[in-house]
Design a protein around this motif. Structure first.
Motif, mmCIF file in Angstrom:
data_model
loop_
_atom_site.group_PDB
_atom_site.id
_atom_site.type_symbol
_atom_site.label_atom_id
_atom_site.label_comp_id
_atom_site.label_asym_id
_atom_site.label_seq_id
_atom_site.Cartn_x
_atom_site.Cartn_y
_atom_site.Cartn_z
ATOM 1 N N TRP A 418 0.827 -1.256 -0.150
ATOM 2 C CA TRP A 418 -0.227 0.339 -0.124
ATOM 3 C C TRP A 418 0.746 1.191 -0.400
ATOM 4 O O TRP A 418 0.387 2.333 -0.577
ATOM 5 N N ILE A 419 2.033 1.212 0.695
ATOM 6 C CA ILE A 419 2.289 2.579 0.581
ATOM 7 C C ILE A 419 3.375 2.539 -0.672
ATOM 8 O O ILE A 419 3.559 4.085 -1.426
ATOM 9 N N LEU A 420 4.046 1.710 -0.923
ATOM 10 C CA LEU A 420 4.930 1.691 -2.552
ATOM 11 C C LEU A 420 3.258 2.120 -3.536
ATOM 12 O O LEU A 420 4.119 3.056 -3.877
ATOM 13 N N ARG A 421 2.472 1.989 -3.485
ATOM 14 C CA ARG A 421 1.530 1.888 -4.776
ATOM 15 C C ARG A 421 0.954 4.066 -4.258
ATOM 16 O O ARG A 421 1.704 4.402 -5.068
ATOM 17 N N GLU A 422 1.153 3.772 -3.103
ATOM 18 C CA GLU A 422 0.818 5.541 -2.723
ATOM 19 C C GLU A 422 1.569 6.754 -3.181
ATOM 20 O O GLU A 422 1.477 7.401 -3.748
ATOM 21 N N VAL A 423 3.156 6.243 -2.437
ATOM 22 C CA VAL A 423 4.444 7.063 -2.768
ATOM 23 C C VAL A 423 4.015 6.938 -4.137
ATOM 24 O O VAL A 423 4.384 7.617 -5.257
ATOM 25 N N CYS A 424 4.308 5.693 -5.993
ATOM 26 C CA CYS A 424 3.896 6.112 -6.672
ATOM 27 C C CYS A 424 3.599 6.980 -7.223
ATOM 28 O O CYS A 424 3.397 8.021 -7.891
ATOM 29 N N PHE A 425 1.779 6.421 -6.766
ATOM 30 C CA PHE A 425 1.068 7.094 -6.879
ATOM 31 C C PHE A 425 1.689 9.377 -7.085
ATOM 32 O O PHE A 425 0.940 10.186 -8.089
ATOM 33 N N GLN A 426 1.630 9.766 -5.818
ATOM 34 C CA GLN A 426 2.347 10.551 -5.338
ATOM 35 C C GLN A 426 3.243 11.496 -6.667
ATOM 36 O O GLN A 426 2.923 12.512 -6.948
ATOM 37 N N ILE A 427 4.488 10.555 -6.833
ATOM 38 C CA ILE A 427 5.375 10.729 -7.754
ATOM 39 C C ILE A 427 4.865 11.211 -9.275
ATOM 40 O O ILE A 427 5.259 11.860 -9.587
ATOM 41 N N LYS A 428 3.763 10.058 -9.062
ATOM 42 C CA LYS A 428 3.302 10.903 -10.405
ATOM 43 C C LYS A 428 2.883 12.414 -10.518
ATOM 44 O O LYS A 428 1.985 12.640 -11.855
ATOM 45 N N ALA A 429 1.794 12.406 -9.721
ATOM 46 C CA ALA A 429 0.959 13.914 -9.465
ATOM 47 C C ALA A 429 2.107 14.595 -9.453
ATOM 48 O O ALA A 429 2.005 15.820 -10.055
ATOM 49 N N TRP A 430 3.349 14.861 -9.078
ATOM 50 C CA TRP A 430 4.078 15.590 -8.317
ATOM 51 C C TRP A 430 4.889 15.673 -10.564
ATOM 52 O O TRP A 430 5.344 17.124 -10.192
ATOM 53 N N ILE A 440 12.969 14.317 -7.874
ATOM 54 C CA ILE A 440 13.016 14.272 -6.288
ATOM 55 C C ILE A 440 12.653 12.495 -5.962
ATOM 56 O O ILE A 440 11.519 12.465 -6.647
ATOM 57 N N LYS A 441 13.561 12.102 -5.568
ATOM 58 C CA LYS A 441 13.673 10.596 -5.749
ATOM 59 C C LYS A 441 12.726 10.296 -3.888
ATOM 60 O O LYS A 441 12.508 11.694 -3.335
ATOM 61 N N VAL A 442 12.118 9.542 -3.661
ATOM 62 C CA VAL A 442 11.138 8.955 -2.674
ATOM 63 C C VAL A 442 11.939 7.734 -2.181
ATOM 64 O O VAL A 442 11.969 6.874 -3.038
ATOM 65 N N ASP A 461 6.654 -4.046 -10.249
ATOM 66 C CA ASP A 461 6.406 -3.847 -11.522
ATOM 67 C C ASP A 461 5.378 -3.907 -11.928
ATOM 68 O O ASP A 461 4.500 -3.101 -12.543
ATOM 69 N N ARG A 462 4.009 -4.259 -11.463
ATOM 70 C CA ARG A 462 2.824 -4.611 -11.229
ATOM 71 C C ARG A 462 2.546 -2.887 -10.731
ATOM 72 O O ARG A 462 1.881 -1.715 -11.719
ATOM 73 N N ILE A 463 2.855 -2.604 -9.696
ATOM 74 C CA ILE A 463 2.445 -0.762 -9.468
ATOM 75 C C ILE A 463 3.604 0.311 -9.995
ATOM 76 O O ILE A 463 2.884 1.159 -10.258
ATOM 77 N N LEU A 464 4.327 -0.145 -10.963
ATOM 78 C CA LEU A 464 5.197 1.258 -11.324
ATOM 79 C C LEU A 464 4.046 1.055 -13.098
ATOM 80 O O LEU A 464 4.297 2.524 -13.397
ATOM 81 N N ALA A 465 3.628 0.211 -13.003
ATOM 82 C CA ALA A 465 3.085 -0.562 -14.697
ATOM 83 C C ALA A 465 1.527 0.196 -14.561
ATOM 84 O O ALA A 465 0.998 1.263 -15.082
ATOM 85 N N ASP A 466 1.557 0.464 -12.903
ATOM 86 C CA ASP A 466 -0.432 0.922 -13.443
ATOM 87 C C ASP A 466 -0.323 2.505 -12.191
ATOM 88 O O ASP A 466 -1.050 3.675 -12.872
ATOM 89 N N THR A 467 1.025 2.820 -12.182
ATOM 90 C CA THR A 467 0.837 4.514 -12.118
ATOM 91 C C THR A 467 1.768 5.291 -12.996
ATOM 92 O O THR A 467 1.727 6.547 -12.873
ATOM 93 N N GLY A 468 2.836 4.722 -13.528
ATOM 94 C CA GLY A 468 3.162 5.264 -15.006
ATOM 95 C C GLY A 468 4.483 6.146 -14.238
ATOM 96 O O GLY A 468 4.990 7.121 -15.367
ATOM 97 N N VAL A 469 5.230 5.262 -13.263
ATOM 98 C CA VAL A 469 6.161 5.628 -13.149
ATOM 99 C C VAL A 469 7.698 5.522 -13.344
ATOM 100 O O VAL A 469 7.621 3.975 -13.160
#
Length: 608
Positions: A418-430, A440-442, A461-469
């Motif tokens: 959950w943390i990794l997915r939320e962080v990746c979504f936030q990186i994508k928003a930034w 800026i790396k997280v 891999d699934r999280i990176l693909a879903d978030t586009g990060v």
């Protein structure tokens, strides 16, 4: 060991029913067990499992605890209440690893308990042990039936045949109550002897006894690094050394795995039992010689003194197990004497575990971001993502309290995803807001349980693909001990992370193994100096020297350094002068909620 298991598997074929709502576990076991001669059936819920048993009773059941319709405990109780199924052995498979979970499993009627993630060889050995025990019991019943029939038919020559059958029966009973690896009594025989001690203490006010529960510390590391065959040889050596320390009349048993129990009788003062615990710890300081390897083993010991307040042997073992876990929490390689207050702490831990499960469902967690700055420019270069829990009634709950519980129960894998997915979504928003300038790396902490999770790379891999990060925006922080506890798979996992351009940071460097060999082997980008060294830079020249040594070592290996826990200007100046590149701590900022993290980023990009 492999050949021995193969021979055993063909001697104990039978039908196994797997009841588990996780397809991955079912697939893993249904692929593995048939190759050892077992017929395997599966059910994906408690209801389906009960129905399957009613139609076609198996020889053994592998039962998950947490299922959507009926908990495994209730399934087991129903099986034991049914005369048709009450004799089918049930082995629980669960990610739950608390003492109370094991106690509930055995109270429900389970014969064994295996924690997830599953180690297939361990599951196989547990199955073989129970199947052998069932065969022994069946043989005893068969021999008894034959004996009764012959008594009716024969007269003069019967005495000789009775003696032969009694001897056979005696041997089979020995097998049923003996640990196959060490030759020690097993749990069943130990419980009988403990029940006898309980009866004696109720009859005699002068009689005293104590129960020791021993667990070898970090034994998994021995199996993972040296192999299960050498691990088995080591357990035999440990059993022999423990036996040599006991007096005549004392009992020692192996409960399976690396767990042993001792029944100490005939002493006059409790100090004598304490002295034995100290002697055991001292004796194990001498290394064992196994297969040309010199191996050190420590044990954590829980001690319970018998009193007339106890009625059941299982209750004493539960308390000894509780005390043993307290010894492990205190730092391992020590002993603890049980005190009733420990039940209060166990209850609190159980309540915390329950609240933790509910918190995941109710989404009570949030992520705070602590800035990581460049010491050369004091500019923002990254964040460390930190989990926070605000309970609706209890308020803020410290990560120091709930993270260990999440680790022990396996919930950390779900939380970590959950943390990794939320962080990746936030990186994508930034990235969408600040465009290509955003670099800026997280950093996200990766626990030992997550690192050992078989599908970790697939999950990432699934999280990176879903978030586009892109992977290059992430840095994963992992402790030294987590890597070394999974030394066999670490090399492969870390190389796959590097292929995805995900950076690796060794967290709390200097507080764990501090083994330089893995730093050369593994693709590590960053060493993080633990706050315990940073906090004492001014007060202790030795700590300052350690920090300098870590920085020099990192640079020689082509790595950069992050110092955590920086709180004063003096610490900052010392670190900067020593060549440390980055730092984080209250001197710069506390972990920030998302809105304040957004403010920090906006200051970093004033022109956008």
């Amino acid at each position: 060991m492999q050949e021995e298991l193969e021979e055993l598997s063909f001697a104990t074929k039978g039908k196994i029913l797997i009841v588990d709502d996780t397809p991955a576990n079912i697939n893993l076991l249904t692929d593995f067990l048939p190759s050892w001669g077992y017929e395997v059936e599966a059910a994906n819920s408690g209801t389906a499992g009960l129905a399957r048993v009613e139609v076609s009773p198996p020889d053994l059941i592998l039962l998950d605890i947490k299922m959507p319709d009926i908990e495994g405990y209730e399934v087991c109780r129903r099986l034991k209440a049914n005369p048709k199924t009450q004799n089918i052995p049930v082995i629980f498979l669960s990610a739950l690893d608390e003492v109370i979970d094991k106690v509930r499993a055995f109270e429900a009627g389970g014969v064994d308990y295996v924690t997830k993630p599953l180690q297939l060889q361990e599951v196989l050995v547990r199955i073989e042990s129970q199947m052998s025990l069932q065969l022994a019991k069946a043989e005893i019943c068969k021999l008894n039936a034959e004996l009764e029939e012959r008594v009716k038919q024969r007269t003069a020559e019967l005495e000789i045949e009775i003696l032969k059958h009694l001897e056979t029966q005696k041997k089979l009973e020995c097998l049923a109550f003996q640990d196959a690896l060490t030759g020690l009594p097993n749990r069943s025989l130990f419980l009988e002897r403990l029940e006898g001690a309980l009866n004696r203490i109720k009859r005699s006010a002068d009689y005293q006894f104590a129960v020791f529960f021993l667990d070898c510390d970090r034994f998994k590391l021995v199996n993972d690094s040296l192999g299960h065959l050498l691990g088995d040889l080591l357990l035999v050596e440990v059993a022999d050394r423990l036996q040599q320390l006991l007096s005549h009349g004392d009992s020692i048993a192996r409960f399976g795995g690396d767990e042993f129990s001792i029944l100490l009788e005939g002493f006059n003062h409790r100090e004598e039992a304490i002295a034995l615990a100290e002697l055991i710890e001292q004796s194990l300081n001498t290394p064992f010689e196994c297969g040309g390897q010199e191996i050190f083993v420590n044990v954590s010991i829980g001690i319970v003194f018998g009193t007339t307040d106890y009625d059941l042997p299982d209750t004493i073992l539960r308390d000894a197990d509780t005390a043993m876990y307290r010894a492990k929490a205190r730092g391992k390689a020590c002993f603890e004497v049980f005190h009733p207050d420990m039940h209060v702490l166990s209850s609190q831990a159980f309540e915390l575990q329950t609240n933790l499960r509910l918190a995941i469902e109710r989404q009570e967690f949030s992520i705070h971001y602590q800035p990581i700055v460049s010491l050369a420019t004091e500019g923002l270069v990254g964040f460390e993502a930190l989990l926070r829990w605000q309970h609706p009634i209890l308020g803020f709950i410290s990560p120091a309290d709930f993270i260990p519980v999440a680790e022990e129960t396996g919930l950390i894998v779900q939380l970590g995803e959950w943390i990794l997915r939320e962080v990746c979504f936030q990186i994508k928003a930034w990235q969408e807001k600040y465009g290509s300038q955003f670099s800026i790396k997280v950093s996200v902490n990766l626990s030992g349980r997550q690192f050992a999770f078989p599908d970790l790379i697939g999950q990432i891999d699934r999280i990176l693909a879903d978030t586009g990060v892109r992977g290059e925006m992430l840095k994963l922080e992992i402790t030294e001990s987590a890597i070394m506890d999974n030394a066999e798979t670490a090399d492969s996992v870390l190389k796959q992370l590097k292929e995805r351009q995900i950076q690796l940071c060794i967290d709390d460097f200097g507080t764990g193994y501090s083994s330089l060999s893995y730093l050369y082997r593994f693709p590590v980008n960053t060493l993080k100096v633990d706050r315990s060294f940073v906090n004492l830079i001014q007060a202790d020249s030795q700590n300052a020297a350690i920090v300098q040594t870590i920085i020099i070592l990192a640079h020689q290996l082509g790595m950069d350094v992050v110092a955590e826990g920086v709180e004063t200007l003096e610490q900052l100046e010392y670190l900067n002068a020593s060549g440390c590149e980055f730092a984080q701590g209250y001197y710069f900022a506390k972990p920030l909620p998302l809105n304040l993290a957004n403010v920090a980023i906006a200051k970093h990009f004033p022109n956008l």
